[in-house]
Design a protein around this motif. Sequence first.
Motif, PDB file in Angstrom:
ATOM      1  N   UNK A 129      -3.339   0.572 -50.266  1.00  0.00           N
ATOM      2  CA  UNK A 129      -2.530   0.284 -49.377  1.00  0.00           C
ATOM      3  C   UNK A 129      -2.564  -0.208 -48.049  1.00  0.00           C
ATOM      4  N   UNK A 130      -3.154  -1.553 -48.164  1.00  0.00           N
ATOM      5  CA  UNK A 130      -3.435  -2.411 -47.033  1.00  0.00           C
ATOM      6  C   UNK A 130      -2.159  -3.010 -46.633  1.00  0.00           C
ATOM      7  N   UNK A 131      -2.027  -3.079 -45.479  1.00  0.00           N
ATOM      8  CA  UNK A 131      -0.728  -3.472 -44.924  1.00  0.00           C
ATOM      9  C   UNK A 131      -0.547  -4.966 -44.752  1.00  0.00           C
ATOM     10  N   UNK A 132       0.649  -5.392 -44.194  1.00  0.00           N
ATOM     11  CA  UNK A 132       0.923  -6.667 -44.109  1.00  0.00           C
ATOM     12  C   UNK A 132       1.542  -7.209 -42.869  1.00  0.00           C
ATOM     13  N   UNK A 133       1.364  -6.240 -41.857  1.00  0.00           N
ATOM     14  CA  UNK A 133       2.143  -6.685 -40.678  1.00  0.00           C
ATOM     15  C   UNK A 133       1.356  -7.595 -39.969  1.00  0.00           C
ATOM     16  N   UNK A 134      -0.035  -7.651 -39.758  1.00  0.00           N
ATOM     17  CA  UNK A 134      -0.806  -8.728 -39.069  1.00  0.00           C
ATOM     18  C   UNK A 134      -1.295  -9.498 -39.982  1.00  0.00           C
ATOM     19  N   UNK A 135      -2.161 -10.722 -39.741  1.00  0.00           N
ATOM     20  CA  UNK A 135      -2.858 -11.737 -40.478  1.00  0.00           C
ATOM     21  C   UNK A 135      -3.955 -10.877 -41.034  1.00  0.00           C
ATOM     22  N   UNK A 147       9.058  -2.916 -35.685  1.00  0.00           N
ATOM     23  CA  UNK A 147       9.128  -2.364 -37.180  1.00  0.00           C
ATOM     24  C   UNK A 147      10.381  -2.896 -37.981  1.00  0.00           C
ATOM     25  N   UNK A 148      11.270  -2.547 -37.445  1.00  0.00           N
ATOM     26  CA  UNK A 148      12.608  -2.429 -38.256  1.00  0.00           C
ATOM     27  C   UNK A 148      13.401  -3.658 -38.121  1.00  0.00           C
ATOM     28  N   UNK A 149      13.055  -4.659 -37.150  1.00  0.00           N
ATOM     29  CA  UNK A 149      13.725  -5.973 -36.973  1.00  0.00           C
ATOM     30  C   UNK A 149      12.602  -7.145 -37.212  1.00  0.00           C
ATOM     31  N   UNK A 150      11.406  -7.071 -36.869  1.00  0.00           N
ATOM     32  CA  UNK A 150      10.369  -8.154 -36.738  1.00  0.00           C
ATOM     33  C   UNK A 150       9.692  -8.014 -38.096  1.00  0.00           C
ATOM     34  N   UNK A 151       9.584  -6.809 -38.821  1.00  0.00           N
ATOM     35  CA  UNK A 151       8.682  -6.693 -39.738  1.00  0.00           C
ATOM     36  C   UNK A 151       9.148  -6.053 -41.013  1.00  0.00           C
ATOM     37  N   UNK A 152      10.405  -5.940 -41.098  1.00  0.00           N
ATOM     38  CA  UNK A 152      11.117  -5.122 -42.241  1.00  0.00           C
ATOM     39  C   UNK A 152      10.650  -5.861 -43.571  1.00  0.00           C
ATOM     40  N   UNK A 153      10.587  -5.315 -44.713  1.00  0.00           N
ATOM     41  CA  UNK A 153      10.311  -5.864 -46.029  1.00  0.00           C
ATOM     42  C   UNK A 153       8.551  -5.703 -46.189  1.00  0.00           C
ATOM     43  N   UNK A 154       7.911  -5.691 -45.212  1.00  0.00           N
ATOM     44  CA  UNK A 154       6.479  -5.494 -45.259  1.00  0.00           C
ATOM     45  C   UNK A 154       5.962  -4.198 -45.206  1.00  0.00           C
ATOM     46  N   UNK A 155       4.601  -4.142 -45.847  1.00  0.00           N
ATOM     47  CA  UNK A 155       3.922  -2.743 -45.953  1.00  0.00           C
ATOM     48  C   UNK A 155       3.294  -2.378 -44.695  1.00  0.00           C
ATOM     49  N   UNK A 156       3.692  -1.430 -44.151  1.00  0.00           N
ATOM     50  CA  UNK A 156       2.619  -0.530 -43.060  1.00  0.00           C
ATOM     51  C   UNK A 156       1.897   0.415 -43.621  1.00  0.00           C
ATOM     52  N   UNK A 157       0.836   0.203 -44.046  1.00  0.00           N
ATOM     53  CA  UNK A 157       0.000   1.164 -44.881  1.00  0.00           C
ATOM     54  C   UNK A 157       0.870   1.260 -46.224  1.00  0.00           C
ATOM     55  N   UNK A 158       1.107   2.780 -46.577  1.00  0.00           N
ATOM     56  CA  UNK A 158       1.924   2.706 -47.793  1.00  0.00           C
ATOM     57  C   UNK A 158       3.253   2.678 -47.659  1.00  0.00           C
ATOM     58  N   UNK A 159       3.839   2.709 -46.448  1.00  0.00           N
ATOM     59  CA  UNK A 159       5.375   2.475 -46.321  1.00  0.00           C
ATOM     60  C   UNK A 159       5.795   1.218 -46.255  1.00  0.00           C
ATOM     61  N   UNK A 160       6.916   0.831 -47.204  1.00  0.00           N
ATOM     62  CA  UNK A 160       7.595  -0.464 -47.050  1.00  0.00           C
ATOM     63  C   UNK A 160       8.683  -0.289 -46.087  1.00  0.00           C
ATOM     64  N   UNK A 203      -2.187  -2.406 -41.108  1.00  0.00           N
ATOM     65  CA  UNK A 203      -1.457  -3.674 -40.761  1.00  0.00           C
ATOM     66  C   UNK A 203      -2.322  -4.905 -41.381  1.00  0.00           C
ATOM     67  N   UNK A 204      -3.507  -4.738 -41.453  1.00  0.00           N
ATOM     68  CA  UNK A 204      -4.373  -6.145 -41.956  1.00  0.00           C
ATOM     69  C   UNK A 204      -4.934  -6.085 -43.350  1.00  0.00           C
ATOM     70  N   UNK A 205      -4.886  -6.922 -43.975  1.00  0.00           N
ATOM     71  CA  UNK A 205      -5.530  -6.900 -45.397  1.00  0.00           C
ATOM     72  C   UNK A 205      -6.969  -7.331 -44.975  1.00  0.00           C
ATOM     73  N   UNK A 206      -7.945  -6.689 -45.821  1.00  0.00           N
ATOM     74  CA  UNK A 206      -9.437  -7.271 -45.710  1.00  0.00           C
ATOM     75  C   UNK A 206      -9.934  -7.086 -47.332  1.00  0.00           C
ATOM     76  N   UNK A 207     -10.173  -8.292 -47.918  1.00  0.00           N
ATOM     77  CA  UNK A 207     -10.587  -8.260 -49.378  1.00  0.00           C
ATOM     78  C   UNK A 207     -12.066  -7.520 -49.315  1.00  0.00           C
TER      79      UNK A 207
END
Lengths: 157, 277
Positions: free
Chosen positions: A74-80, B196-209, A63-67
């Motif tokens: 495959x670093x995620x983008x959910x969290x800051x 996941x599907x309402x608040x964060x759609x369009x972003x990547x969670x690990x390798x999943x879009x 969920x978080x990116x760490x440079x």
Amino acid sequence: MYFRLGLSFAAVICATVAVSEEVKPTEVLFVDGAVEASLSGQPGDPSSGADIMNKGAGNCIACHQVSALAHLPFQGEIGPPLDGVADRWSEAELRGIVTNAKIMFEDSMMPSFYKTEGFIRLGDEYTGKAHGGGEVQPLLTAQQIEDVVAYLVTLKE
Amino acid sequence: MKIGAWTAVAMLGLTSVTLAQDGNTLSIDGETIVTEAVAPAHLENLDTIYSGWRFRTSETQALQIDDFDNPAMIFVDQALDLFEAVDGSEGKSCSSCHTDGPEEFAGLHASMPKVVDGKLVVMEDLINSHRQDVMGAEPWKWSGADMQAMVALIGLQSRGTPMDVTIDGDAAPFWEKGKELYYTRFGQLEMSCANCHEDNYGTMIRADHLSQGQINGFPTYRLKQAKLISRHNRFRGCIRDTRAETFAEGSDEFRALELYVASRSNGLHVETPAVRQ
């Protein structure tokens, strides 16, 4: 002979003290979402923490990116992103967020990594079956939390 | 190509869920499929709904553009045979009663699930009740190959029709139950569908879009499982991945969740059988 007995006696005491210093998941003291003291009673190991960022129940970069961990794909983008996270938060605040982010951020999606009760339909890990009813293990151990915190405090810009 | 550019932006961490989706339009054998629509009025937190097709790689998208490339069509063909196959104590096949063939079911999928005689009914229920009550045949297993092939064949008859599930009247209590499930944070990871599907759609969670979790293309051919996947199987997988005790396929909870999630797709065209990663 007396000397050796004394030593092993001391070793037993030390081990007992170390165990009793570990804070149970149900007894963590939060102050404004932060946790001042080490959960394990021991310092964390930043290199172990870096490993946990990428594996098991830690998997922070899902969920978080760490440079600094750019070699991991495959670093995620959910969290800051966590770059410079130690400039923004104290060690105690970072420990509180990793332990249970929902204390500081009520609606956070982030899993609570050192929590063992209050779940809805708790499962047996990833089997989809109900939890067997024994002792619930937190996602990370006290020492693993400390290791992650020890790594996070290295992330300065 | 635009999806490639979009993905590149995502990799740079400059994403926002308000960013436009790719400009691709889905057209299957000359028929345009609506993959983006104004969100139905009941959706409080979304303005626009997008088909899961919009979140997939161009390679996966391409498999759905041509029915000859769509691996799900093998199963649809098998269902055509099943439609004609006599089974059970009454010596009947589907076509014994449904003499016009599967085409008779045009539009049905777009309105499912629906309430019949006070019970919330999904397509698998209709198929199994006819098998048991009319044909005297054994019910099919919920996510079994025969069942999902038949659900896909019937769903295909509605492809290109807007999803239009009823949520009021008799359906209201089931819909409310489904909505409650959608927003419940299950398991040790304490995650809801909405996280996941309402608040964060369009972003990547690990390798999943992350998509919006729309179900207008189900059953879908899922490449990583190489077969048709039922809606309830997908629900089960997601809840399992929160480290929770899941509900069973065919449970009342999943029927209610299916109604609610289907209603979130109202306005998108039926894509059944879709192809996903």
